[in-house]
Scaffold this active site. Sequence first.
Site, PDB file in Angstrom:
ATOM      1  N   ASP A  59     -11.558  -6.737  -2.818  1.00 47.37           N
ATOM      2  CA  ASP A  59     -12.424  -7.967  -2.556  1.00 47.37           C
ATOM      3  C   ASP A  59     -13.943  -7.720  -2.124  1.00 47.37           C
ATOM      4  O   ASP A  59     -14.162  -6.494  -1.932  1.00 47.37           O
ATOM      5  CB  ASP A  59     -11.966  -9.111  -1.502  1.00 47.37           C
ATOM      6  CG  ASP A  59     -11.709  -8.481  -0.336  1.00 47.37           C
ATOM      7  OD1 ASP A  59     -10.507  -7.844  -0.173  1.00 47.37           O
ATOM      8  OD2 ASP A  59     -12.805  -8.471   0.414  1.00 47.37           O
ATOM      9  N   GLU A  79       0.816  -1.413   0.083  1.00 48.05           N
ATOM     10  CA  GLU A  79      -0.073  -0.107  -0.037  1.00 48.05           C
ATOM     11  C   GLU A  79       0.838   1.381   0.059  1.00 48.05           C
ATOM     12  O   GLU A  79       0.464   2.350  -0.439  1.00 48.05           O
ATOM     13  CB  GLU A  79      -0.962  -0.150   1.183  1.00 48.05           C
ATOM     14  CG  GLU A  79      -1.961  -1.196   1.048  1.00 48.05           C
ATOM     15  CD  GLU A  79      -2.816  -1.348   2.313  1.00 48.05           C
ATOM     16  OE1 GLU A  79      -4.037  -1.671   2.156  1.00 48.05           O
ATOM     17  OE2 GLU A  79      -2.426  -1.274   3.440  1.00 48.05           O
TER      18      GLU A  79
HETATM   19  N1  ADE Z   1      -9.279  -5.425   3.487  1.00 48.39           N
HETATM   20  C1  ADE Z   1      -9.521  -5.682   2.201  1.00 48.39           C
HETATM   21  N2  ADE Z   1     -10.297  -6.558   2.222  1.00 48.39           N
HETATM   22  C2  ADE Z   1     -10.930  -6.902   3.581  1.00 48.39           C
HETATM   23  C3  ADE Z   1     -11.925  -7.808   4.286  1.00 48.39           C
HETATM   24  N3  ADE Z   1     -12.526  -8.845   3.383  1.00 48.39           N
HETATM   25  N4  ADE Z   1     -11.804  -7.833   5.621  1.00 48.39           N
HETATM   26  C4  ADE Z   1     -11.236  -6.831   6.169  1.00 48.39           C
HETATM   27  N5  ADE Z   1     -10.132  -6.203   5.835  1.00 48.39           N
HETATM   28  C5  ADE Z   1     -10.224  -5.928   4.440  1.00 48.39           C
END
Ligand code: ADE
Length: 230
Positions: free
Chosen positions: A196, A12
Amino acid sequence: MRIAIMGAMPEEIEPLVARLDEVEEVLYADNTFYLGKYRGKEIVVAYSKIGKVFAALTAATLIEKFECEMVLFTGVAGAISDDLHIGDLIVADGLCQHDLDITAFGHPYGYVPEGAVCIWADPDLREIAKKVAYDLKVEIKEGIIATGDQFVADPGRKQWIAETFKADALEMEGAAVAVVCHAFDVPFFVLRAISDSADMDASFDFDAFLKSSAKISADFIMAMVRKIDG
Ligand code: ADE
């Protein structure tokens, strides 16, 4: 004005550090801080490591030790809103802690006495984000980001967070940075690109899209730094 830019993971912040001039690495509190310049502005970059405790430590260090006057957070998030797809940007208008629970004492989820369920990000920085989005012809969504010490890969948990906090995305650091910056009265801004959908495919998608989504968020933050006065 010295600006802090933080992420949680190396992926990041790598696109940020790559663009700094005159970089100096300072080791402090078991972490590495990258001091440098971008277009003449003084910048301190660090990744905190994952989770609320590390994020709070790093935000407090950036403010107290490195005397940063504003904190920008960049990184990736899991989508809650159906409007958010992989690579989309979300700006936090407010941040809450979905795993903070003293409901046994009659308090709402996310609340402890003398705290607040939701902490609001700096309105001026959110306005700058809108201007940058307009200039770059990029779409950004504004919404609530829910933070917790939990990688969410479960549709049931995701739905509970959505309903309880009216959240549009979730991650693991933003609200911790918000609590620290609010306490020190330092303006802050949290930007995330979706990696995601916090469901069954989340860990697979996270691995596949971490790097590309992190870069989308970091590039936007650098465009904001160019627009910030001072
Ligand atoms: N950061 C990116 N995806 C995430 C997820 N599914 N749960 C927690 N933090 C995240």
